[in-house]
Design an enzyme around this catalytic site. Structure first.
Site, short mmCIF file in Angstrom:
data_model
loop_
_atom_site.label_atom_id
_atom_site.label_comp_id
_atom_site.label_asym_id
_atom_site.label_seq_id
_atom_site.Cartn_x
_atom_site.Cartn_y
_atom_site.Cartn_z
CB THR A 20 42.69 20.39 0.32
OG1 THR A 20 42.40 19.34 -0.66
CG2 THR A 20 42.52 21.75 -0.44
CG ASP A 21 42.90 19.59 5.77
OD1 ASP A 21 41.80 19.91 5.21
OD2 ASP A 21 43.10 20.17 6.83
CD GLN A 22 39.15 12.74 6.37
OE1 GLN A 22 40.18 12.66 7.17
NE2 GLN A 22 38.09 11.81 6.40
CB ILE A 25 41.39 24.26 5.14
CG1 ILE A 25 41.71 23.24 6.17
CG2 ILE A 25 39.87 24.43 5.31
CD1 ILE A 25 41.69 23.59 7.63
#
Length: 141
Positions: A20-22, A25
């Site tokens: 996931t990213d910040q 997602i």
């Protein structure tokens, strides 16, 4: 001749937290890795494992790739990646991919990749150089 359902390979994957990213997602860069995982699984199912192809001193690099993101994928979502052959002419091989998020019951991504075949750094025709491999691929088109 293979039935249509036999020509589609389904790869199952659970989205991991580290992907996931910040924003929480799945980061877009992971989809290309997932394409490769699914493609390698499909090749195994077809009977020409990529490792076996490399043992014949043939490589099949990506020469084109396209990914269209339709819906977000979140940590812990279950994903099915359906892989099929889009086009094959003996020199290049194209795959279609459809990412289906079973957790959310929706298509989230579609993609395709195109590959050539090289031996000793030179483009080869699988039809001429590896006829057994050509027959396997042709059965899935």
């Amino acid at each position: 001749m293979k039935e249509e359902s036999e020509k589609i390979y389904t790869y199952y994957r659970k989205a991991q937290y580290h992907e996931t990213d910040q924003m929480g997602i799945i980061h877009h860069s992971n989809y290309v890795k997932w394409l490769e995982e699914a493609r390698i699984g499909y090749m195994d199912q077809m009977g020409f494992a990529y490792k076996k192809v490399e043992e014949m001193e043939v490589i099949s690099p990506v020469v084109e790739i396209s990914v269209t993101y339709k819906k977000q994928v979140f940590f812990d979502d279950d994903i099915q990646i359906r892989v099929s052959i889009r086009k094959y002419n003996g020199i290049s091989l194209e795959f279609n991919y459809e990412f289906f998020n079973t957790t959310r019951n929706e298509i989230c991504t579609v993609a395709y990749s195109r590959h050539c075949f090289l031996k000793d750094g030179k483009l080869i025709s699988v039809k001429k150089e590896l006829p057994d491999l050509d027959r396997i691929i042709t059965a899935y088109v």
